[in-house]
Design a protein around this motif. Structure first.
Motif, PDB file in Angstrom:
ATOM      1  N   GLY A  38      64.420  17.468  81.961  1.00  0.00           N
ATOM      2  CA  GLY A  38      64.629  16.714  83.206  1.00  0.00           C
ATOM      3  C   GLY A  38      63.944  15.352  83.194  1.00  0.00           C
ATOM      4  N   GLN A  39      64.542  14.449  83.941  1.00  0.00           N
ATOM      5  CA  GLN A  39      64.085  13.056  83.937  1.00  0.00           C
ATOM      6  C   GLN A  39      63.165  12.744  85.117  1.00  0.00           C
ATOM      7  OE1 GLN A  39      65.644  10.856  81.206  1.00  0.00           O
ATOM      8  NE2 GLN A  39      65.562  13.029  80.651  1.00  0.00           N
ATOM      9  N   GLY A  40      62.073  12.064  84.823  1.00  0.00           N
ATOM     10  CA  GLY A  40      61.120  11.630  85.850  1.00  0.00           C
ATOM     11  C   GLY A  40      60.617  10.230  85.517  1.00  0.00           C
TER      12      GLY A  40
ATOM     13  N   PHE B 225      61.204  -2.592  84.362  1.00  0.00           N
ATOM     14  CA  PHE B 225      61.649  -1.221  84.112  1.00  0.00           C
ATOM     15  C   PHE B 225      62.539  -1.139  82.880  1.00  0.00           C
ATOM     16  CE2 PHE B 225      64.704   2.238  84.747  1.00  0.00           C
ATOM     17  CZ  PHE B 225      63.908   3.284  85.169  1.00  0.00           C
ATOM     18  N   ARG B 226      62.227  -0.228  82.003  1.00  0.00           N
ATOM     19  CA  ARG B 226      63.082   0.005  80.823  1.00  0.00           C
ATOM     20  C   ARG B 226      64.193   0.991  81.212  1.00  0.00           C
ATOM     21  NH1 ARG B 226      63.862   5.212  77.837  1.00  0.00           N
ATOM     22  NH2 ARG B 226      65.174   4.538  76.137  1.00  0.00           N
ATOM     23  N   SER B 227      65.453   0.541  81.111  1.00  0.00           N
ATOM     24  CA  SER B 227      66.573   1.434  81.406  1.00  0.00           C
ATOM     25  C   SER B 227      67.199   1.891  80.099  1.00  0.00           C
ATOM     26  CB  SER B 227      67.611   0.715  82.269  1.00  0.00           C
ATOM     27  OG  SER B 227      68.109  -0.404  81.585  1.00  0.00           O
TER      28      SER B 227
ATOM     29  N   ILE C  44      62.326   5.707  83.201  1.00  0.00           N
ATOM     30  CA  ILE C  44      62.655   7.082  83.570  1.00  0.00           C
ATOM     31  C   ILE C  44      63.037   7.802  82.287  1.00  0.00           C
ATOM     32  CG2 ILE C  44      65.101   6.596  84.070  1.00  0.00           C
ATOM     33  CD1 ILE C  44      64.920   8.688  86.326  1.00  0.00           C
ATOM     34  N   SER C  45      62.522   9.001  82.100  1.00  0.00           N
ATOM     35  CA  SER C  45      62.837   9.756  80.892  1.00  0.00           C
ATOM     36  C   SER C  45      62.262  11.165  81.032  1.00  0.00           C
ATOM     37  CB  SER C  45      62.256   9.048  79.658  1.00  0.00           C
ATOM     38  OG  SER C  45      62.827   9.577  78.480  1.00  0.00           O
ATOM     39  N   SER C  46      62.369  11.914  79.963  1.00  0.00           N
ATOM     40  CA  SER C  46      61.747  13.239  79.925  1.00  0.00           C
ATOM     41  C   SER C  46      60.314  13.113  79.409  1.00  0.00           C
ATOM     42  CB  SER C  46      62.541  14.124  78.969  1.00  0.00           C
ATOM     43  OG  SER C  46      62.558  13.532  77.691  1.00  0.00           O
ATOM     44  N   GLY C  47      59.572  14.209  79.474  1.00  0.00           N
ATOM     45  CA  GLY C  47      58.261  14.244  78.834  1.00  0.00           C
ATOM     46  C   GLY C  47      58.388  14.050  77.332  1.00  0.00           C
ATOM     47  N   SER C  48      59.537  14.414  76.802  1.00  0.00           N
ATOM     48  CA  SER C  48      59.782  14.353  75.365  1.00  0.00           C
ATOM     49  C   SER C  48      59.638  12.942  74.803  1.00  0.00           C
ATOM     50  CB  SER C  48      61.203  14.891  75.103  1.00  0.00           C
ATOM     51  OG  SER C  48      61.518  14.857  73.753  1.00  0.00           O
ATOM     52  N   THR C  49      60.309  11.992  75.435  1.00  0.00           N
ATOM     53  CA  THR C  49      60.259  10.620  74.929  1.00  0.00           C
ATOM     54  C   THR C  49      58.894   9.987  75.183  1.00  0.00           C
ATOM     55  OG1 THR C  49      62.648  10.354  74.987  1.00  0.00           O
ATOM     56  CG2 THR C  49      61.343   8.330  75.180  1.00  0.00           C
ATOM     57  N   GLY C  50      58.259  10.343  76.292  1.00  0.00           N
ATOM     58  CA  GLY C  50      56.899   9.845  76.534  1.00  0.00           C
ATOM     59  C   GLY C  50      55.939  10.321  75.456  1.00  0.00           C
TER      60      GLY C  50
HETATM   61  N1  PCA Z   1      64.863  10.494  76.344  1.00  0.00           N
HETATM   62  C1  PCA Z   1      65.794   9.489  75.937  1.00  0.00           C
HETATM   63  C2  PCA Z   1      67.005   9.731  76.762  1.00  0.00           C
HETATM   64  C3  PCA Z   1      66.655  10.741  77.760  1.00  0.00           C
HETATM   65  C4  PCA Z   1      65.302  11.206  77.374  1.00  0.00           C
HETATM   66  O1  PCA Z   1      64.704  12.122  77.895  1.00  0.00           O
HETATM   67  C5  PCA Z   1      65.286   8.114  76.187  1.00  0.00           C
HETATM   68  O2  PCA Z   1      64.391   7.910  77.012  1.00  0.00           O
HETATM   69  O3  PCA Z   1      65.831   7.186  75.588  1.00  0.00           O
END
Ligand code: PCA
Length: 324
Positions: free
Chosen positions: A144-146, A164-166, A203-209
């Protein structure tokens, strides 16, 4: 040479020729970090393809935008520069709005609902990809995105003027509605953008952070769970149609298994990523009620805008999803 030996040698040469005529080496560009689960699953997929095709298709994964940058991968696969690749498909919703189906705020906020929404969208998305000369082999959701910030944010009063980075048109819209200034940047360039001050929020997941170690520049993550966007592993339509039936079936089997394993991995890692952000000093919290209300209002507007740009196909996806 003895006649019999000669024929053995000839047969061996012919076998070699036949094998090499059928062994195809494919480069598979991927956009995200080599250690990210999407990339690891790309390798898992390549291994399965090698296995199920009896070595006929040998895929080399190139993660991190190393072969083609994220923004170039779709075109590379469309034109056959790469036979196969991975792309964050909603980044192309500006040219094909339907592809933004997985960025509709607060519509499907769990893995279960996200997979229902995908089931509702799948045929229409595949038809759209077909028109772009692409075939999707598997897709896999991000957590999920936050929102990431470098300060406490309680409402849009705190987001005015923030850079903001989109990652696609929808996130740029979200940012503008919050008074922020969006700039589209691939995940592979995110650390640099934060370090140089080009961006100070995203905005992104914890994964990309976690992948981009954003705790070096940012302090707060607000869980919103706005949507779970998907990556797609896509293949050039001509390449796909040129494969014999058995090879296609082998690839599809590998793809189906990888898609399921990848979604499970994403769900398994979602809260682990938050723990890592916290362990590295970030505050990870639910978005406060005022901010959340504002985000929901923007989300409703974004959904209406998406429906207006996609038309009947978009409404059909949402109706089918809601009926599930
Ligand atoms: N990470 C990727 C896309 C969605 C996410 O969670 C990003 O930020 O580029």
């Amino acid at each position: 040479m003895h006649k019999q030996l000669l024929s053995v040698a000839l047969a061996a040469t012919m076998t070699l020729a036949v094998t090499s005529a059928h062994a195809e080496k494919w480069d598979m560009p991927m956009a995200y970090a080599a250690t990210n689960f999407h990339s690891e699953m790309g390798v898992f997929f390549a291994d399965k393809v090698r296995d199920y095709t009896g070595g006929k298709i040998d895929i080399t994964v190139h993660p991190g935008g190393s072969l083609f940058k994220g923004g170039e991968i779709k075109r590379a696969v469309q034109t056959g520069q790469a036979p196969i690749g991975e792309r964050f498909m909603s980044a192309h919703a500006n040219e094909a709005p339907l592809l933004g189906w997985d960025n509709l705020p607060f519509l499907a906020t769990t893995y279960e609902d996200n997979s229902k929404l995908w089931a509702a969208a799948r045929d229409k998305v595949n038809a759209q990809l077909d028109s772009l000369n692409l075939v999707a082999l598997y897709t896999c959701p991000w957590p999920g995105q936050g929102f990431y910030f470098k300060k406490e944010v309680a409402s849009s009063a705190d987001t005015q003027g923030v850079k903001f980075r989109s990652y696609n048109a929808a996130t740029a819209t979200f940012a503008r509605e919050l008074g922020m200034t969006p700039v589209q940047i691939e995940a592979a360039e995110l650390s640099q953008a934060l370090a140089t001050g080009v961006a100070e929020s995203f905005i992104s997941s914890g994964s990309t952070g976690y992948d981009r170690k954003v705790w070096e520049h940012l302090t707060h993550y607000y869980k919103v769970n706005a949507w779970l966007p998907r990556n797609y592993v896509i293949i050039n339509k001509g390449v796909w149609n040129g494969l014999d039936g058995d090879t296609r079936a082998a690839l599809q089997k590998a793809a189906d298994e990888t898609g399921a394993a990848c979604a499970a991995k994403s769900a398994e890692l979602a809260s682990w990523y938050f723990e890592q952000l916290e362990a590295n000093g970030m505050k990870v919290e639910d978005a406060g009620p005022t901010f959340l209300k504002e985000l929901q209002a923007i989300g409703a507007k974004m959904q209406a805008d998406w429906l207006a740009s996609v038309g009947a196909d978009g409404q059909a996806i949402i109706d089918a999803y809601k009926a599930m």
